[in-house]
Scaffold this active site. Structure first.
Site, PDB file in Angstrom:
ATOM      1  N   ARG A   1      48.028  31.808  18.985  1.00  0.00           N
ATOM      2  CA  ARG A   1      46.733  32.496  19.029  1.00  0.00           C
ATOM      3  C   ARG A   1      46.399  33.192  17.705  1.00  0.00           C
ATOM      4  O   ARG A   1      45.261  33.137  17.250  1.00  0.00           O
ATOM      5  CB  ARG A   1      46.722  33.501  20.176  1.00  0.00           C
TER       6      ARG A   1
ATOM      7  N   ASP B   1      33.827  44.729  29.464  1.00  0.00           N
ATOM      8  CA  ASP B   1      35.078  44.096  29.003  1.00  0.00           C
ATOM      9  C   ASP B   1      35.375  44.611  27.599  1.00  0.00           C
ATOM     10  O   ASP B   1      34.466  45.045  26.880  1.00  0.00           O
ATOM     11  CB  ASP B   1      34.948  42.568  28.990  1.00  0.00           C
TER      12      ASP B   1
HETATM   13  C1  LIG Z   1      42.168  37.649  33.428  1.00  0.00           C
HETATM   14  S1  LIG Z   1      40.599  38.360  33.078  1.00  0.00           S
HETATM   15  C2  LIG Z   1      40.058  38.819  34.716  1.00  0.00           C
HETATM   16  C3  LIG Z   1      38.569  38.585  34.913  1.00  0.00           C
HETATM   17  C4  LIG Z   1      38.050  38.907  36.309  1.00  0.00           C
HETATM   18  N1  LIG Z   1      38.172  40.321  36.597  1.00  0.00           N
HETATM   19  C5  LIG Z   1      38.753  38.077  37.350  1.00  0.00           C
HETATM   20  O1  LIG Z   1      39.555  38.604  38.132  1.00  0.00           O
HETATM   21  O2  LIG Z   1      38.518  36.859  37.397  1.00  0.00           O
HETATM   22  C6  LIG Z   1      41.088  39.941  32.366  1.00  0.00           C
HETATM   23  C7  LIG Z   1      39.995  40.586  31.493  1.00  0.00           C
HETATM   24  O3  LIG Z   1      40.374  41.940  31.234  1.00  0.00           O
HETATM   25  C8  LIG Z   1      39.946  42.268  29.919  1.00  0.00           C
HETATM   26  N2  LIG Z   1      40.725  43.412  29.414  1.00  0.00           N
HETATM   27  C9  LIG Z   1      42.022  43.439  29.034  1.00  0.00           C
HETATM   28  N3  LIG Z   1      42.357  44.651  28.583  1.00  0.00           N
HETATM   29  C10 LIG Z   1      41.254  45.428  28.709  1.00  0.00           C
HETATM   30  C11 LIG Z   1      40.974  46.798  28.407  1.00  0.00           C
HETATM   31  N4  LIG Z   1      41.891  47.609  27.868  1.00  0.00           N
HETATM   32  N5  LIG Z   1      39.726  47.258  28.659  1.00  0.00           N
HETATM   33  C12 LIG Z   1      38.786  46.444  29.184  1.00  0.00           C
HETATM   34  N6  LIG Z   1      38.983  45.144  29.483  1.00  0.00           N
HETATM   35  C13 LIG Z   1      40.208  44.645  29.241  1.00  0.00           C
HETATM   36  C14 LIG Z   1      40.192  40.984  29.137  1.00  0.00           C
HETATM   37  O4  LIG Z   1      39.437  40.933  27.957  1.00  0.00           O
HETATM   38  C15 LIG Z   1      39.825  39.900  30.165  1.00  0.00           C
HETATM   39  O5  LIG Z   1      38.508  39.443  29.984  1.00  0.00           O
END
Ligand SMILES: C[S@@+](CC[C@H](N)C(=O)[O-])C[C@H]1O[C@@H](n2cnc3c(N)ncnc32)[C@H](O)[C@@H]1O
Length: 298
Positions: free
Chosen positions: A44, A153
């Protein structure tokens, strides 16, 4: 051979550089990187190394961790976050909302009160649009009422996809036919992509928010959905976040978490489990609330 060709995805990341990346990502986003992910992390960050014209992963690591590297933090977070999501993921949550929660929220909004739903860690938007489809199904008039969905996000790149609201035909196959028919329209491009209908888009405000920073909200939420986000955080960070969510909910407000996540027993004084992966806020006083104590704007 140009510089871009010199760094390939197969290049290794030393243990020391992995530590630099892991420490910085934890500091910026609260995400915990497991050492067994080292090869994936190398692949990545190679993308960013090439994009910046740097010669090695090591050079990238030194740069991103330096004061000059601050401008790279957004892209660094973007390549290292996992954005996997899909429409109608964990559909029981939406069934629960439709059957048990949205009818009350509809009445609340119809009384002229404020209703707020938050998709925290919304990735490319599918979860937030699912919330809008459910809300519009139960309360078709909600766009005319004080009824809003906030979707946030940490990753600005993925948020721009969410805001765009255009998906390929394959992405919507997990949705029931009636929802596909009601809330998607072809964009007209030959590749068959579909755009989310304006009624659903209008309900949602997308915004950038790091869950580990201060939250700028004055009002409280009726529903918070934060699924498959905290699995990347360490246990203490997870529990701190659940507590903050409990405090950000109106009394009796609902927290939906991912099925592989859990709230520790110490927090059950704040959050009452009411169904698998669904919790209800007990409120500051434990009293049964009506959400009328909310103030300010979200
Ligand atoms: C695996 S996705 C889950 C998306 C959706 N909630 C679902 O369950 O399908 C996790 C998301 O959390 C976001 N994320 C990770 N760390 C974060 C943080 N500290 N603050 C806000 N968002 C965060 C990532 O960018 C990613 O888009």
């Amino acid at each position: 051979m140009g510089l871009k060709a010199q760094v390939s995805d197969g290049d290794g990341l030393s243990e020391r550089d992995f530590d630099v990346v892991a420490r910085l990502l934890n500091q910026l986003a609260g995400i915990e990187l497991k050492p067994e992910k080292r090869a994936m992390i190398a692949a990545r960050i190679s993308k960013r190394t090439r994009a910046l014209g740097l010669q090695s992963l090591s050079e990238y690591c030194a740069y991103v961790a330096s004061p000059q590297g601050e401008t790279e933090h957004g892209a660094f977070i973007s390549v290292l976050t996992t954005n996997m999501t899909r429409f109608n993921r964990e559909p029981k949550h939406f069934e629960h909302l439709r059957e048990h929660i949205l009818p009350n929220l509809r009445r609340k909004a119809e009384r002229g009160e404020r209703v707020r739903i938050w998709s925290a860690g919304c990735s490319s938007g599918e979860e937030a649009y699912d919330l809008a489809f459910a809300a519009l199904g139960v309360c078709p008039k909600c766009p005319e009422l004080d009824f809003k969905i906030l979707a946030t996000d940490i990753d600005r790149n993925i948020l721009s996809i969410a805001q765009h609201g255009v998906y390929d035909a394959q992405a919507v196959t997990g949705l029931p036919e009636n929802i596909r028919g009601a809330f998607f329209q072809p964009t007209g491009h030959s590749n068959g992509e579909l755009s989310v209908a304006p009624a659903a888009r209008k309900l949602i405000s997308f915004g950038h928010l790091n869950l580990h920073s201060d939250w700028p909200f004055k009002g409280k939420f009726d529903v918070i959905m934060c699924r498959n986000v905290t699995i990347y955080f360490d246990a203490a960070t997870q529990q701190r976040l659940w507590k903050r969510f409990a405090q950000a909910l109106v009394p009796d407000g609902l927290l939906y978490i991912g099925h592989s996540e859990n709230v520790s027993p110490e927090l059950l004084g704040h959050l009452k489990p009411i169904a698998p992966s669904i919790y209800q806020s007990r409120g500051a006083t434990g009293a049964s609330g009506t959400a009328t104590q909310q103030e300010g704007k979200t």
